[in-house]
Design a protein around this motif. Sequence first.
Motif, short mmCIF file in Angstrom:
data_model
loop_
_atom_site.label_atom_id
_atom_site.label_comp_id
_atom_site.label_asym_id
_atom_site.label_seq_id
_atom_site.Cartn_x
_atom_site.Cartn_y
_atom_site.Cartn_z
N ILE A 199 93.51 -20.75 106.32
CA ILE A 199 93.48 -21.80 106.91
C ILE A 199 93.77 -21.66 108.75
O ILE A 199 93.33 -22.40 109.52
N ASN A 200 94.57 -20.65 108.81
CA ASN A 200 94.89 -20.59 110.28
C ASN A 200 93.68 -20.14 111.11
O ASN A 200 93.20 -20.57 111.88
N THR A 201 92.91 -19.19 110.33
CA THR A 201 91.73 -18.74 110.97
C THR A 201 90.67 -19.67 111.04
O THR A 201 90.11 -20.10 112.54
N PHE A 202 90.61 -20.59 110.31
CA PHE A 202 89.55 -21.71 110.05
C PHE A 202 89.84 -22.73 111.39
O PHE A 202 89.07 -23.22 112.25
N VAL A 203 91.13 -23.07 111.40
CA VAL A 203 91.42 -24.14 112.29
C VAL A 203 91.52 -23.66 113.57
O VAL A 203 90.89 -24.10 114.72
N SER A 217 76.92 -31.85 116.14
CA SER A 217 77.33 -32.92 114.99
C SER A 217 77.73 -32.46 113.58
O SER A 217 77.33 -32.80 112.64
N ARG A 218 78.54 -31.40 113.82
CA ARG A 218 79.28 -30.66 112.50
C ARG A 218 80.41 -31.20 112.15
O ARG A 218 81.19 -30.42 111.32
N PHE A 226 86.79 -27.70 105.55
CA PHE A 226 88.37 -27.43 105.67
C PHE A 226 89.16 -28.08 104.54
O PHE A 226 90.18 -27.48 104.08
N LYS A 227 88.34 -29.14 103.94
CA LYS A 227 89.05 -29.68 102.56
C LYS A 227 89.06 -28.82 101.61
O LYS A 227 89.93 -28.74 100.68
N ASN A 230 91.84 -26.34 102.46
CA ASN A 230 92.82 -26.89 102.28
C ASN A 230 93.38 -26.96 100.78
O ASN A 230 94.49 -26.84 100.57
N ASP A 231 92.53 -27.24 100.03
CA ASP A 231 92.61 -27.54 98.35
C ASP A 231 92.88 -26.10 98.08
O ASP A 231 93.96 -26.28 97.24
N LYS A 232 92.50 -25.01 98.37
CA LYS A 232 93.02 -23.76 97.76
C LYS A 232 94.56 -23.31 98.42
O LYS A 232 94.85 -23.06 97.64
N HIS A 233 94.68 -23.70 99.37
CA HIS A 233 96.00 -23.39 100.10
C HIS A 233 97.15 -24.54 99.25
O HIS A 233 98.20 -23.90 98.93
N ASN A 234 96.52 -25.80 98.83
CA ASN A 234 97.41 -26.51 98.10
C ASN A 234 97.80 -25.97 96.61
O ASN A 234 99.02 -26.09 96.15
#
Length: 582
Positions: A199-203, A217-218, A226-227, A230-234
């Motif tokens: 998640i740190n890498t992506f952000v 327009s991505r 990200f969802k 973030n869901d995997k992190h959750n």
Amino acid sequence: MKAFDTQLFKRILFYTKPYQWRFKGVIFWAIGLSVFAALRPYLLKNTVDDYIKTNDSQGLMFYILLMGIVLILEVLSQFYFVYWANWLGQDIVRDIRIKLFDHMLRFKMKYYDHSPVGQLVTRSVSDIEAIARIFSQGLFMIISDLMKMVAVIFVMFYMNWKLSWIAILAMPILIYATRIFQLKMKSAFEEVRTQVANINTFVQERVTGMKVVQLFSREQIDYEKFKVINDKHNKAWIKTVWYNSIFFPIADLVTYFTLAFVVYFGGLSLIGGETTTTFGDLFTYTMLIGMLFNPLRQIADKFNEMQMGMIAANRVFAILDMQDQVQENGTVEAPHFEGKLSFQEVRFGYIEEEEVIKGINLEVNPGETIAIVGSTGAGKSTIINLLNRFYEIQSGSISIDGKDIKTFELKSLRKQIAVVLQDVFLFADTILNNITLDNPNITREDVIEAAQKIGVHEFIMTLPNDYDYNVKERGVMLSSGQRQLIAFLRAYVSNPSILILDEATSSIDTYSEELIQRATEKITKGRTSIVIAHRLATIVNADKIIVMDKGKIVEQGKHAELLLNEKGFYKNLYDSQFVTEH
């Protein structure tokens, strides 16, 4: 899977060596804390049996004061124990972080080509903070709890061995549950640390490249990605919550059943008139059982902190163990070179089996300005990377003034080579600091004098706070042309023997290009210079032009000479560019 990695733990403890007196101090306060904590219930038993039961108010007052003194000593021990444990943990973290950053500074560029920035930030910031918790919330807390348990067991058996056995017999159930809990939590925490890094890498990447995200327009696409991350992190964290939700109710259940059995059998003894059990015993055991079992629960919780810290430490040590650094075999300090360069049969590939540079031979005389041209991927910039030893050649040799560059100390070699890149990187700092890079040998007056010589001073003086203007992260407050001018000034004040301009005049406005052309003439005068150029009009006056294609030198000579070859690579490049520009 092992619940506890002994070798890793020993390696972490190695960092406590400089702080042995503090380490021993924490143990000392832990012992004091356990003794005073176990002493309080014993004094309470005596108070009930010897003074309350006998209506001795004077003795009662004495024991109340005595318990107050013990409580104060316990509080002081707790304070110094917690303070010193955290102090030790933070000092160890400081040492590891410095060592990690120093190690990372020396990696080859190849390492950074394959390592996400967000992941490295996670390792050097949050992972190292997790290591601190091994000492502040893990190891010493476990030691303190174990000592407290030993002290409590001693007091319990001293008071009433029959009731003590009830508590002891219940302990294996809790110990077994704790063991299972530790194994499950270790696996869960490894997944948590992996997802935190992801998640740190992506952000990090999306924040850095926000302009590209919005230009194309991505937003929705990256939002959906990200969802998922973030869901995997959750889910990784929910797994740890699940294990905690199971373990702690079981631990409470064991504690309450044990307490019930103690009260039942102790009550039967009192009713039956046995003298081995007193009201003080029964009253005190309700405290002692909590003091015995709660630390066991807390040990499991503190073990979680240790697991998190050790998993983080394992990741940090993986970087420290990585030997992907440029080999520092050089023993000669690089002097101010005359500037004779020689490439002899140089071969190199970013991937070993795929050569990018294929047996190049190149000679550059002192003071010459040579230009390297060619299509994208021809290997132009790679030559510069090899000269600076950002990457190691696979065969052949590169020498300066007749000496192989590997014989020079790396730091001194790079001090003699200044590079101006197309994509200029500026730190979130003042213009002055971005030029000097905090080199104490370069004064403000030196910078101003150099800026005046190459025609950059007037531009800087138009900025708010002139040389003290903060350009913010990556120099976003300046245009690309202005950043290039700062990069030229940075190169000039370092007084290099060899100057490299890598596509330094591409993608800038006409006014900035004129300034850069004047700056180029000034800083290349009298020193060996290599100019990598896309726009051929900027290198027509070079002493020699090297034409590359697919990792090989296919032509070399002066501009006019190369144009005479109607079927040559250079002539073709020049004509196609001329047509495009006109």
